[in-house]
Motif scaffolding. Structure first.
Motif: not given
Ligand code: UD1
Length: 422
Positions: A23, A92-93, A121-122, A165-166, A168-169, A193, A310-311, A333, A337
């Motif tokens: 990641n 997705r990444a 996961r939006p 919302l927090v 990561v990507t 993170e 969560t991972d 999260i 899951r």
């Molecule tokens: C990243 C990690 C994944 C990890 C997750 C949470 C990578 C490639 N993947 O995924 O392994 O499980 O963080 O630690 O780094 N959300 C929204 N709108 C958005 C973005 C997110 O509603 O635009 C929601 C998601 O649906 C989820 C929450 O926010 O419920 C957190 O998701 P997010 O941190 O974005 O996960 P990823 O970045 O996809």
């Protein structure tokens, strides 16, 4: 399709070297799109998701040379600014190319990811953040079509943006975009993170002006150009955590090399609560986990870093399944899951689900059976369960594991497990 066959009951002992974090590597590979000269990376693990990202960048015209765990990426002649549905649906990444493409080339066309096994996961926050920087974004035919051609000098404009919302990507995409924007961007409620921090460190080496990564406010002062740099990817805390749980569950003693305990505070604390002994050497970057296999149930509640990741939820579910007592495992999260629960029940686990909480009652033993891997970390938890189950466990659909665990069977077998791929 490949399967894993595990003969349970072996105690793990010895040493295992942790790979570079998937990641962290994924966003950093995408960051190569921002630079006019080659970005050279080391500790890039041999994983399916890494192959997919490299293929995506190659399709755009990035020249890539890969030798063992080293990858060099030259984005001086990018010709395509698109990530197709075919690519994004596999991983997705892939959405992580959106920010860099838009910031450097002023245009990007990236497929919407759609749902996935662990929830809806939006990516709305990625899009809103880029719009706050002035991008024109239209969603048509399932694609995010983004442009900066109407902006002064065609550059994204620095802004203050609060993510409700927090993500990561999301944080990573916006940080990369802001690195080449005009003016100052302040990202509030940013993800903390370690992979976000690793990306920031790489971007800074590339010439970016970023402060605050690792806190919930990241400030980025855009620069006109970024150059290549040399960067070693941070170690994979989730891979490390998975081997730590395996050592504890099997009553073994395992020393992890290239493992940073400072990234694993919540996981280490829970392992100690469960009764495992965890020794840390910050000088050597090693973590040693020792246990007699008699573990106590531990409650888990996932939340953004530095809270429990969560991972690692599925792996601790596996631990609780064979621990003494009752544990509550709450997932905050992702809404879906708990896909591993039904598979663990096939091995004899006693788990009931109520909303986003699983109630796990420890059982004395599990019995091997055929189970199906549903997503990456769910698959890892089934491997852990298989390691302690009586007899043979067959895990189907293990391509999920190859997305995120480098040389999984070789590493487990070197520790004394009996895992075969067929
Ligand atoms: C990243 C990690 C994944 C990890 C997750 C949470 C990578 C490639 N993947 O995924 O392994 O499980 O963080 O630690 O780094 N959300 C929204 N709108 C958005 C973005 C997110 O509603 O635009 C929601 C998601 O649906 C989820 C929450 O926010 O419920 C957190 O998701 P997010 O941190 O974005 O996960 P990823 O970045 O996809």
């Amino acid at each position: 399709m490949d399967k894993l066959i595990i003969q349970g009951g072996n105690r793990l002992s010895g040493e295992v070297t942790i790979s570079g974090a998937k990641n962290a590597a994924l966003p950093i590979l995408c960051a190569s799109l921002l630079a006019e000269t080659p970005l050279k990376l080391s500790s890039v693990a041999a994983l399916k998701d890494i192959d997919t990202t490299i293929k995506l960048l190659d399709m755009m015209g990035v020249k890539i040379a890969r030798d063992a765990d080293e990858v060099s990426l030259d984005a001086s002649d990018v010709q395509s600014f698109e990530a197709t549905y075919e690519m994004v649906k596999t991983m997705r990444a892939s959405i992580l190319v959106l920010g860099p493409l838009l910031a450097r080339f002023g245009t990007a066309r990236v497929s919407l990811p759609g749902g996935c096994a662990i929830g809806s996961r939006p990516v709305d926050l990625h899009i809103k953040g880029l719009q706050a920087m002035g991008a024109a974004i239209h969603i048509t035919h399932g694609y995010i079509q983004a442009s900066t051609l109407h902006l002064p000098n065609r550059r994204l404009q620095g802004t203050r943006y609060y993510m409700d919302l927090v993500t990561v990507t999301g944080t990573e995409n916006l940080m990369m975009a802001a690195a080449l924007a005009e003016g100052k961007t302040i990202l509030e409620n940013a993800a903390k993170e370690p992979e976000v921090v690793d990306l920031a460190e790489c971007l800074i080496k590339m010439g970016a002006n970023i402060t605050g990564a690792g806190t919930d406010v990241i400030t980025i002062i855009g620069v006109e150009k970024l150059k290549g740099a040399d960067h070693n990817i941070v170690c994979d805390r989730i891979e490390a955590g998975t081997y730590m749980v395996a050592a504890a569950m099997t009553g073994g003693e395992v020393k992890l090399k290239n493992a940073r305990a400072d990234l694993l505070d919540a996981v280490i604390e829970k392992l100690r609560d469960a009764g495992a002994e965890v020794k840390v050497s910050k000088v050597e970057n090693t973590i040693t986990v020792k246990s007699d296999g008699k573990l106590k149930a531990v409650n888990i509640r996932t939340a953004p870093h530095p809270a429990f990741p969560t991972d690692m939820q599925a792996q601790f579910m596996a631990l609780n399944v064979v621990a003494e007592g009752v544990a509550k495992v709450t997932e905050t999260i992702f809404e879906n899951r708990f896909m591993h629960v039904q598979e663990m029940q096939r091995l004899g686990a006693d788990i009931s689900i109520d909303g986003n909480t699983a109630l796990v009652k420890g059982v004395e033993f599990l019995d091997g059976a055929t189970v199906m891997a549903t997503d990456l970390r769910a698959s890892a938890s089934l491997v852990l369960a298989g390691l302690v189950a009586r007899g043979e466990t067959v895990i189907e659909r293990i391509y999920h594991l190859d997305r995120g665990y480098e040389h999984l069977e070789a590493k487990f077998n070197a520790l004394g497990a009996n895992v075969k791929r067929v």
